[in-house]
Every structure is written in C-alpha cells, then in structure tokens.
Design a protein around this motif. Structure first.
Motif, PDB file in Angstrom:
ATOM      1  N   UNK A 132      25.134  47.440  38.979  1.00 57.54           N
ATOM      2  CA  UNK A 132      26.009  46.376  38.295  1.00 57.54           C
ATOM      3  C   UNK A 132      24.837  45.154  37.712  1.00 57.54           C
ATOM      4  N   UNK A 133      23.632  45.393  38.142  1.00 57.47           N
ATOM      5  CA  UNK A 133      22.704  44.354  37.516  1.00 57.47           C
ATOM      6  C   UNK A 133      22.800  44.174  36.069  1.00 57.47           C
ATOM      7  N   UNK A 134      23.174  42.978  35.781  1.00 61.73           N
ATOM      8  CA  UNK A 134      22.971  42.823  34.047  1.00 61.73           C
ATOM      9  C   UNK A 134      24.548  42.923  33.583  1.00 61.73           C
ATOM     10  N   UNK A 135      25.378  43.350  34.435  1.00 63.99           N
ATOM     11  CA  UNK A 135      26.828  43.844  34.076  1.00 63.99           C
ATOM     12  C   UNK A 135      27.737  42.312  34.377  1.00 63.99           C
ATOM     13  N   UNK A 136      28.909  42.182  33.306  1.00 68.16           N
ATOM     14  CA  UNK A 136      29.671  41.072  33.935  1.00 68.16           C
ATOM     15  C   UNK A 136      30.821  41.727  34.896  1.00 68.16           C
ATOM     16  N   UNK A 137      30.927  40.728  35.677  1.00 69.91           N
ATOM     17  CA  UNK A 137      31.728  41.025  36.989  1.00 69.91           C
ATOM     18  C   UNK A 137      32.744  39.797  37.183  1.00 69.91           C
ATOM     19  N   UNK A 138      33.900  39.831  38.192  1.00 66.16           N
ATOM     20  CA  UNK A 138      34.465  38.764  38.452  1.00 66.16           C
ATOM     21  C   UNK A 138      33.799  38.155  39.738  1.00 66.16           C
ATOM     22  N   UNK A 139      33.887  36.852  39.724  1.00 69.43           N
ATOM     23  CA  UNK A 139      33.234  36.275  40.995  1.00 69.43           C
ATOM     24  C   UNK A 139      34.730  35.454  41.488  1.00 69.43           C
ATOM     25  N   UNK A 140      34.867  35.831  42.833  1.00 67.16           N
ATOM     26  CA  UNK A 140      36.084  34.997  43.277  1.00 67.16           C
ATOM     27  C   UNK A 140      35.338  33.995  44.362  1.00 67.16           C
ATOM     28  N   UNK A 141      35.777  33.112  44.438  1.00 64.16           N
ATOM     29  CA  UNK A 141      35.280  31.788  45.395  1.00 64.16           C
ATOM     30  C   UNK A 141      36.428  31.442  46.185  1.00 64.16           C
ATOM     31  N   UNK A 142      36.231  31.818  47.645  1.00 67.66           N
ATOM     32  CA  UNK A 142      37.361  31.696  48.546  1.00 67.66           C
ATOM     33  C   UNK A 142      36.614  30.542  49.643  1.00 67.66           C
ATOM     34  N   UNK A 143      37.703  29.617  49.959  1.00 71.80           N
ATOM     35  CA  UNK A 143      37.053  28.533  50.742  1.00 71.80           C
ATOM     36  C   UNK A 143      37.080  29.012  52.093  1.00 71.80           C
ATOM     37  N   UNK A 144      36.271  28.576  52.895  1.00 71.81           N
ATOM     38  CA  UNK A 144      36.419  29.136  54.265  1.00 71.81           C
ATOM     39  C   UNK A 144      36.537  28.078  55.619  1.00 71.81           C
ATOM     40  N   UNK A 145      36.734  28.461  56.591  1.00 68.50           N
ATOM     41  CA  UNK A 145      37.167  27.568  57.957  1.00 68.50           C
ATOM     42  C   UNK A 145      35.964  26.865  58.101  1.00 68.50           C
ATOM     43  N   UNK A 146      34.627  27.119  57.710  1.00 71.47           N
ATOM     44  CA  UNK A 146      33.432  26.615  58.368  1.00 71.47           C
ATOM     45  C   UNK A 146      33.654  24.928  58.088  1.00 71.47           C
ATOM     46  N   UNK A 147      33.181  24.197  59.073  1.00 74.47           N
ATOM     47  CA  UNK A 147      33.048  22.661  58.644  1.00 74.47           C
ATOM     48  C   UNK A 147      31.795  22.404  58.227  1.00 74.47           C
ATOM     49  N   UNK A 148      30.584  23.378  58.186  1.00 76.11           N
ATOM     50  CA  UNK A 148      29.492  22.955  57.543  1.00 76.11           C
ATOM     51  C   UNK A 148      29.496  23.388  56.323  1.00 76.11           C
ATOM     52  N   UNK A 149      28.439  22.956  55.410  1.00 77.46           N
ATOM     53  CA  UNK A 149      28.169  23.078  54.042  1.00 77.46           C
ATOM     54  C   UNK A 149      27.027  24.334  54.067  1.00 77.46           C
ATOM     55  N   UNK A 150      27.255  25.311  53.362  1.00 79.96           N
ATOM     56  CA  UNK A 150      28.502  25.623  52.469  1.00 79.96           C
ATOM     57  C   UNK A 150      29.683  26.234  53.060  1.00 79.96           C
ATOM     58  N   UNK A 151      30.565  25.747  52.596  1.00 85.46           N
ATOM     59  CA  UNK A 151      32.005  26.087  53.137  1.00 85.46           C
ATOM     60  C   UNK A 151      32.804  26.997  52.340  1.00 85.46           C
TER      61      UNK A 151
END
Length: 132
Positions: free
Chosen positions: A93-112
């Motif tokens: 998949x290197x160099x190919x277009x893909x979907x990125x899905x960014x889900x929020x997590x229950x983590x209280x720290x950053x990154x969450x």
C-alpha cells in the motif's frame, strides 16, 4: 393609431418579460444541481459506509477502546508513505491512496484518537496508523 401603439407596447413588454425570465436556463441549472446533490449524497453515504464497514472489521478490544461508535469517526483520503506504515502489515500500500478513519478514544491523555487505514477500493481494514 392607438391600437397599433398599444400592440407594439404589449409586444415589447412580452418580449422583455420572456428575455428576463430565463426559464430554459433555470431548468437546466436545476437539473444540474439535482445531479450534483445526488453525487454529494452518494459521497456521504459512501464515506459513512467506510466508517461502518471498517468498524465491523475491528477487534473487540479496538472497539472497546473507541469512545462512541463508528458514527464518531472522521474520514479522509491520504497517500500512505513509508513513515506511516509501521503498523501496516501489507507494504504494497506504500504510495497508494487509502481511507484514513480517525476515531476518538476513551483515553484521558493526549493523543486520544485511533487512526485506522482502509483500502480505497475494497474498504478492507489495512492497519492502524501512528498518532502524535
């Protein structure tokens, strides 16, 4: 003479109204905007399907870590590069277009958040992305 003047004045008014109405242009523009709305609806549905289909492919542990459901994910398209692929098993998949899905997590720290990659064509889960 009065009838001829009245006739000419009426004719000029009718031609003026007809020219200003642009009735034919509006109909074709409406048809075009309806087509564009359908394309946008298809795009929204497709992006929603991406989130849901990828959600169904996640492990139970990943789903428990996410704060909310598949509806809370944000979809974007990216081109995977070598630095983004440390948690992706399939290096083709290197160099190919893909979907990125960014889900929020229950983590209280950053990154969450949790980043998930999916194939643009098959909507198959590829792997997780690194978060800052």
């Amino acid at each position: 003479m009065k009838k001829i003047t009245l006739f000419i004045l009426s004719l000029v008014l009718l031609l003026g109204l007809n020219a200003c109405s642009n009735r034919y242009g509006k109909e074709s523009n409406n048809d075009l905007s309806v087509a564009n709305n359908n394309e946008q609806d298809d795009k929204v549905v497709k992006e929603n399907d991406v989130r849901e289909l990828v959600w169904k492919q996640l492990s139970l542990e990943q789903k428990e870590w996410i704060d909310g459901t598949w509806k809370d994910g944000k979809v974007s398209k990216i081109t995977l590069n070598k630095n983004m692929m440390t948690q992706v098993g399939d290096k083709s998949y290197e160099g190919k277009k893909v979907y990125l899905i960014d889900f929020p997590t229950k983590s209280k720290s950053i990154p969450n958040n949790m980043i998930v990659y999916a194939d643009k064509d098959t909507l198959d889960y590829i792997g997780n992305g690194l978060v800052d």
